[in-house]
Design an enzyme around this catalytic site. Structure first.
Site, PDB file in Angstrom:
ATOM      1  N   SER A  97       7.548  18.004 -39.027  1.00 38.68           N
ATOM      2  CA  SER A  97       8.885  18.418 -38.619  1.00 38.68           C
ATOM      3  C   SER A  97       9.884  17.589 -39.424  1.00 38.68           C
ATOM      4  O   SER A  97       9.842  17.587 -40.647  1.00 38.68           O
ATOM      5  CB  SER A  97       9.035  18.230 -37.109  1.00 38.68           C
ATOM      6  OG  SER A  97      10.244  18.764 -36.660  1.00 38.68           O
TER       7      SER A  97
ATOM      8  N   HIS B 119       8.488  22.834 -39.151  1.00 35.74           N
ATOM      9  CA  HIS B 119       9.612  23.348 -38.353  1.00 35.74           C
ATOM     10  C   HIS B 119      10.776  23.600 -39.282  1.00 35.74           C
ATOM     11  O   HIS B 119      11.061  22.828 -40.168  1.00 35.74           O
ATOM     12  CB  HIS B 119      10.021  22.326 -37.292  1.00 35.74           C
ATOM     13  CG  HIS B 119       8.994  22.160 -36.227  1.00 35.74           C
ATOM     14  ND1 HIS B 119       9.011  21.106 -35.361  1.00 35.74           N
ATOM     15  CD2 HIS B 119       7.925  22.918 -35.891  1.00 35.74           C
ATOM     16  CE1 HIS B 119       7.996  21.220 -34.502  1.00 35.74           C
ATOM     17  NE2 HIS B 119       7.308  22.305 -34.824  1.00 35.74           N
TER      18      HIS B 119
ATOM     19  N   ASP C  80       5.519  18.720 -30.701  1.00 38.48           N
ATOM     20  CA  ASP C  80       4.686  19.834 -31.128  1.00 38.48           C
ATOM     21  C   ASP C  80       3.566  19.292 -32.025  1.00 38.48           C
ATOM     22  O   ASP C  80       3.771  18.360 -32.782  1.00 38.48           O
ATOM     23  CB  ASP C  80       5.550  20.834 -31.920  1.00 38.48           C
ATOM     24  CG  ASP C  80       4.813  22.144 -32.187  1.00 38.48           C
ATOM     25  OD1 ASP C  80       3.904  22.480 -31.401  1.00 38.48           O
ATOM     26  OD2 ASP C  80       5.148  22.813 -33.165  1.00 38.48           O
TER      27      ASP C  80
END
Lengths: 276, 193
Positions: B13, B40, B133
């Site tokens: 991310s 992401h 995540d």
């Protein structure tokens, strides 16, 4: 939920799919499996069920329970103006051509809860075409069709929807299309006064009319190649010559038999035109 | 049908683009294991992430199209606003269902799906990020007998993501970027895909 044996789970799911077909008439055999497995595991988790056996019992004893299962398996997540560049392209490349027809027919296949339908209707209104356009909005799921007809969407996505509207070439104030009330947005129902809502199953039902534009975005991703081919043939039969087909950004006709009869209008946004 | 044998899945991310570029740009164009990269990114933007990777890598970079076959020589990037799933025939499925951990694409979704297909032949690598995540997906990879690698949080631009994985998978392998590169070269030399 913990599964000792993934293979056993998958085998049980295959049996369940067959039984659902026999019992309820819904045919999921052509659905891409990775998503089906994931949706079923998710449903088991949410319902605090631990085995496919328990799920089977619930699904076949109670048709309302089956409805909610159906809702979960057929992904209904959608948004307004998803991929604004697609809507902008529709506005600039397709609608000017459609405007030359005295009467326009559009099929929104797999319309789900209606966010895409209202986005389309707003575009048609701003291009002066809404009055002479009839949209057929279909979905496998009657429950979401009812929601679509209501035109009430959660306000939590309003910032993204507003940005999407303007990036799609929006010509008005976006807020002129809805009333905001207690966290929800109620869209102007005159936008859908020429819309027909129709339960239709792409996996089993046939062509029912001829259209100038078929919009089916991010539905085919859930189907295997064989079922995709069936649906492409269905769309081909449902499109007038020189009609348009709009798919999701990552979906393609490339592997299909019908591809030879279609040209790209906008490759990046997967808008095709039927040529012959 | 795509390639059987092994698969590498990488998630990141905040700070994940730089970290994954650093690792992947070191790999040769004939790298023997296909790679899937889930980063992401902003939704509804036509990011030029793919062109950045195309420019910097010897391997081919490609945004996943639905039903693409998993093939070596490629880094497959998860497209913006889609989850990426793996089918039994080693091809990709895309999915636009709910956000997971506020994300679509979600790293957990791809890691979990890949683990169901590749089992012990899956290598999961979780990089820098300000999100949780990826950690439960990486745990699932470990439970299915695969290899779980986490970027050293002390080195990561944002430590939240690698640290939350280490917290729930004490058995995972923690490596800095140099170590991850070395490990990937070891796999290249020792496995024929």
């Amino acid at each position: 939920m913990k599964l000792d044996n993934e293979d056993l789970f998958e085998q049980e799911v295959e049996e369940l799919i067959q039984e659902i077909h026999t019992h309820y008439g819904y045919d999921f055999s052509g659905y891409a499996r990775a998503s089906v497995y994931r949706r079923i595991k998710r449903f088991l988790n949410n319902q605090h069920l631990s085995t496919i056996g328990e799920l089977r019992e619930a699904v076949f004893n109670d048709s309302f329970y089956f409805e909610s299962f159906l809702q979960e398996i057929t992904v209904n997540v959608t948004e307004m103006f998803r991929d604004p560049s697609f809507f902008l392209s529709l506005r600039t490349n397709v609608l000017p051509i459609l405007s030359t027809y005295p009467f326009i027919k559009i099929w929104d296949a797999g319309c789900s809860t209606g966010e895409e339908l209202f986005s389309l209707a707003i575009l048609l209104k701003e291009e002066g075409l809404l009055e002479r356009t009839k949209i057929y909005a279909t979905d496998i799921n009657q429950k979401v069709l009812k929601q679509a007809k209501e035109g009430i969407f959660s306000a939590s996505n309003i910032a993204a929807y507003t940005a999407g509207y303007y990036a799609s070439g929006g010509k008005q104030e976006f807020s002129s299309y809805y009333l905001s009330n207690y966290g929800s947005l109620k869209f102007d129902s005159s936008l859908i006064k020429n819309v027909v809502f129709y339960p239709h199953n792409l996996a089993t039902d046939s062509s029912f009319n001829e259209f100038h534009l078929v919009v089916c975005r991010n539905v085919l991703i859930y189907f295997n190649r064989q079922l995709q081919e069936r649906v492409f043939t269905l769309f081909d039969e449902s499109l007038v010559n020189l009609g348009y087909l709009a798919l999701g950004k990552k979906e393609t006709l490339a592997m299909s038999e019908i591809n030879k009869n279609y040209n790209f209008v906008d490759k990046g946004n997967r808008i095709y035109r039927k040529t012959g | 049908m795509g390639t059987a044998s092994h698969l590498i899945v990488i998630g990141g991310s905040w700070g994940g683009i730089q970290a994954s570029l650093s690792i992947l740009s070191a790999l040769p164009s004939d790298y023997s294991i296909p790679i899937v990269l889930v980063l992401h990114r902003l939704r509804n933007t036509d990011g030029d992430l793919n062109s950045i990777f195309e420019k910097k890598l010897l391997l081919k970079a490609q945004e996943v199209e639905e039903k693409d076959n998993i093939t070596k020589g490629y880094v497959f990037l998860a497209p913006s606003n889609y989850h990426v799933l793996i089918e039994k025939d080693y091809s990709f499925s895309l999915d636009v269902s709910e956000l997971e951990n506020y994300s679509r694409p979600s790293i957990d979704v791809t890691f979990t799906s890949a683990a169901d297909v590749y089992g012990k032949n899956l290598i999961g690598i979780l990089l820098s990020g300000a999100s949780k995540d990826g950690s439960s997906g990486l745990k699932y990879i470990f439970e299915k007998g695969g290899t779980s690698v986490v970027q050293d949080p002390r080195e990561a631009e944002v430590s939240t993501m690698p640290q939350s994985a280490i917290d729930i998978i004490p058995e995972c392998t923690v490596l800095n970027l140099e170590g991850i590169k070395e490990f990937l070269f070891f796999l290249h030399d020792h496995r024929t895909a």
